[in-house]
Scaffold this motif. Structure first.
Motif, PDB file in Angstrom:
ATOM      1  N   GLU A  81      65.695 -54.095  23.538  1.00 15.02           N
ATOM      2  CA  GLU A  81      65.438 -53.865  22.109  1.00 15.02           C
ATOM      3  C   GLU A  81      66.332 -54.710  21.221  1.00 15.02           C
ATOM      4  N   LEU A  82      67.062 -55.659  21.797  1.00 20.21           N
ATOM      5  CA  LEU A  82      68.069 -56.373  21.000  1.00 20.21           C
ATOM      6  C   LEU A  82      67.468 -57.089  19.793  1.00 20.21           C
ATOM      7  N   GLU A  83      66.376 -57.823  19.995  1.00 19.49           N
ATOM      8  CA  GLU A  83      65.861 -58.628  18.875  1.00 19.49           C
ATOM      9  C   GLU A  83      65.442 -57.755  17.682  1.00 19.49           C
ATOM     10  N   PRO A  84      64.604 -56.719  17.885  1.00 19.33           N
ATOM     11  CA  PRO A  84      64.288 -55.892  16.714  1.00 19.33           C
ATOM     12  C   PRO A  84      65.522 -55.241  16.098  1.00 19.33           C
ATOM     13  N   MET A  85      66.471 -54.881  16.922  1.00 19.51           N
ATOM     14  CA  MET A  85      67.697 -54.266  16.394  1.00 19.51           C
ATOM     15  C   MET A  85      68.424 -55.232  15.439  1.00 19.51           C
ATOM     16  N   LEU A  86      68.488 -56.488  15.819  1.00 18.31           N
ATOM     17  CA  LEU A  86      69.143 -57.487  14.968  1.00 18.31           C
ATOM     18  C   LEU A  86      68.320 -57.756  13.707  1.00 18.31           C
ATOM     19  N   ARG A  87      67.007 -57.878  13.887  1.00 21.23           N
ATOM     20  CA  ARG A  87      66.143 -58.184  12.725  1.00 21.23           C
ATOM     21  C   ARG A  87      66.172 -57.030  11.718  1.00 21.23           C
ATOM     22  N   HIS A  88      66.138 -55.803  12.202  1.00 18.24           N
ATOM     23  CA  HIS A  88      66.132 -54.649  11.287  1.00 18.24           C
ATOM     24  C   HIS A  88      67.387 -54.616  10.432  1.00 18.24           C
ATOM     25  N   ARG A  89      68.483 -55.137  10.960  1.00 14.43           N
ATOM     26  CA  ARG A  89      69.741 -55.110  10.204  1.00 14.43           C
ATOM     27  C   ARG A  89      69.995 -56.412   9.450  1.00 14.43           C
ATOM     28  N   GLY A  90      69.033 -57.307   9.470  1.00 15.40           N
ATOM     29  CA  GLY A  90      69.181 -58.557   8.712  1.00 15.40           C
ATOM     30  C   GLY A  90      70.197 -59.509   9.304  1.00 15.40           C
ATOM     31  N   ILE A  91      70.439 -59.380  10.605  1.00 15.84           N
ATOM     32  CA  ILE A  91      71.415 -60.260  11.263  1.00 15.84           C
ATOM     33  C   ILE A  91      70.808 -61.642  11.457  1.00 15.84           C
ATOM     34  N   GLU A  92      71.581 -62.687  11.093  1.00 17.40           N
ATOM     35  CA  GLU A  92      71.074 -64.044  11.302  1.00 17.40           C
ATOM     36  C   GLU A  92      72.025 -64.911  12.124  1.00 17.40           C
ATOM     37  N   ALA A  93      73.231 -64.398  12.382  1.00 21.72           N
ATOM     38  CA  ALA A  93      74.196 -65.177  13.179  1.00 21.72           C
ATOM     39  C   ALA A  93      74.856 -64.257  14.199  1.00 21.72           C
ATOM     40  N   LEU A  94      75.232 -64.835  15.328  1.00 25.62           N
ATOM     41  CA  LEU A  94      75.886 -64.062  16.388  1.00 25.62           C
ATOM     42  C   LEU A  94      77.202 -64.721  16.777  1.00 25.62           C
ATOM     43  N   LEU A  95      78.197 -63.874  17.024  1.00 28.12           N
ATOM     44  CA  LEU A  95      79.415 -64.293  17.711  1.00 28.12           C
ATOM     45  C   LEU A  95      79.281 -63.715  19.111  1.00 28.12           C
ATOM     46  N   ILE A  96      79.458 -64.534  20.128  1.00 25.22           N
ATOM     47  CA  ILE A  96      79.180 -64.092  21.490  1.00 25.22           C
ATOM     48  C   ILE A  96      80.431 -64.182  22.344  1.00 25.22           C
ATOM     49  N   ALA A  97      80.695 -63.092  23.086  1.00 28.10           N
ATOM     50  CA  ALA A  97      81.848 -63.012  23.988  1.00 28.10           C
ATOM     51  C   ALA A  97      81.377 -62.348  25.272  1.00 28.10           C
ATOM     52  N   GLY A  98      82.196 -62.406  26.316  1.00 33.55           N
ATOM     53  CA  GLY A  98      81.878 -61.650  27.529  1.00 33.55           C
ATOM     54  C   GLY A  98      81.790 -62.509  28.769  1.00 33.55           C
TER      55      GLY A  98
END
Ligand code: C5J
Length: 224
Positions: A139-156
């Motif tokens: 569900e990651l993509e809809p979760m990001l779109r619903h919150r208006g996210i346009e950039a990611l910082l990625i770690a791990g």
């Protein structure tokens, strides 16, 4: 917008429209007896990313940013695990087999949990993913779109497998991504270095590479 020094150029982001995605910091990958060890890896090499991940998470929380955690793993009946994936690794130490922390890479088992130092807090989504990429069958993509996210910082972990796969998926979906290099790790240091170099090569073909010191300085400067 905040700007962080990064390779190949400064990375500009709005904290309200940016999520920190922490990939698979699970006991199964970081501790003896899990999936990583079952595949013959020296799991101690991944521990280096725990401290920087914690720094990034603390900085993101303090800035009110969305923090998302992912876990790689499968349903107890393994119905979501491709047979070709299960078949990899030493016989008797494969996905679903018993290990010191429960069944290897199975949801609900101790080894599937995120390491204690990076435990999610209330309100932080945890994405359970059956694949290497965090967008595939989740569900990651809809979760990001619903919150208006346009950039990611990625770690791990690991830099060249689940971090890279997720980064490539995100990039193709139009998210601008910066990898926090010191908050990522690999069982193969040379793969880690090459994976980071691949991101920023060719003018940033997949995105940007920066680090937790630059992130915290930028976020603290923004609040000062
Ligand atoms: C692997 C991961 N390496 N999280 N998973 O199988 O990178």
């Amino acid at each position: 917008m905040i700007e962080i020094p990064a390779d190949p150029s400064a990375f500009a982001f709005d904290p309200a429209r940016t999520a920190l995605v922490v990939i698979d910091m699970q006991r199964d990958f970081l501790e003896p007896g899990g999936f990583g060890a079952a595949l013959g890896n020296d799991v101690s090499l991944l521990a280096a990313a725990i401290g920087p991940c914690r720094v990034a998470i603390d900085a993101a929380r303090a800035a009110g940013m969305l923090v998302i955690h992912t876990r790689e793993g499968h349903r107890p009946d393994l119905s979501d695990a491709p047979p070709a994936k299960i078949a990899r690794g030493a016989p008797s130490r494969r996905i679903g087999d018993p290990g010191p922390m429960g069944r290897i890479l199975v949801r609900g088992e101790a080894g599937h949990e995120i390491v204690a130092a990076l435990a999610p807090i209330a309100g932080e989504p945890v994405i359970d993913k059956p694949g290497k990429g965090a967008f595939y069958a989740t569900e990651l993509e809809p979760m990001l779109r619903h919150r208006g996210i346009e950039a990611l910082l990625i770690a791990g972990v690991t830099t060249e497998v689940c971090v890279h796969t997720t980064l490539r998926e995100a990039n193709d979906r139009g998210f601008r991504c910066a990898v926090l290099g010191d908050a990522c790790a690999s069982y193969f240091p040379e793969f880690h270095a090459a994976a980071l170099a691949m991101v920023s090569a060719q003018g940033g073909i997949f995105g940007w590479v920066t680090d937790t010191a630059r992130l915290t300085a930028a976020l603290e400067g923004d609040r000062a």
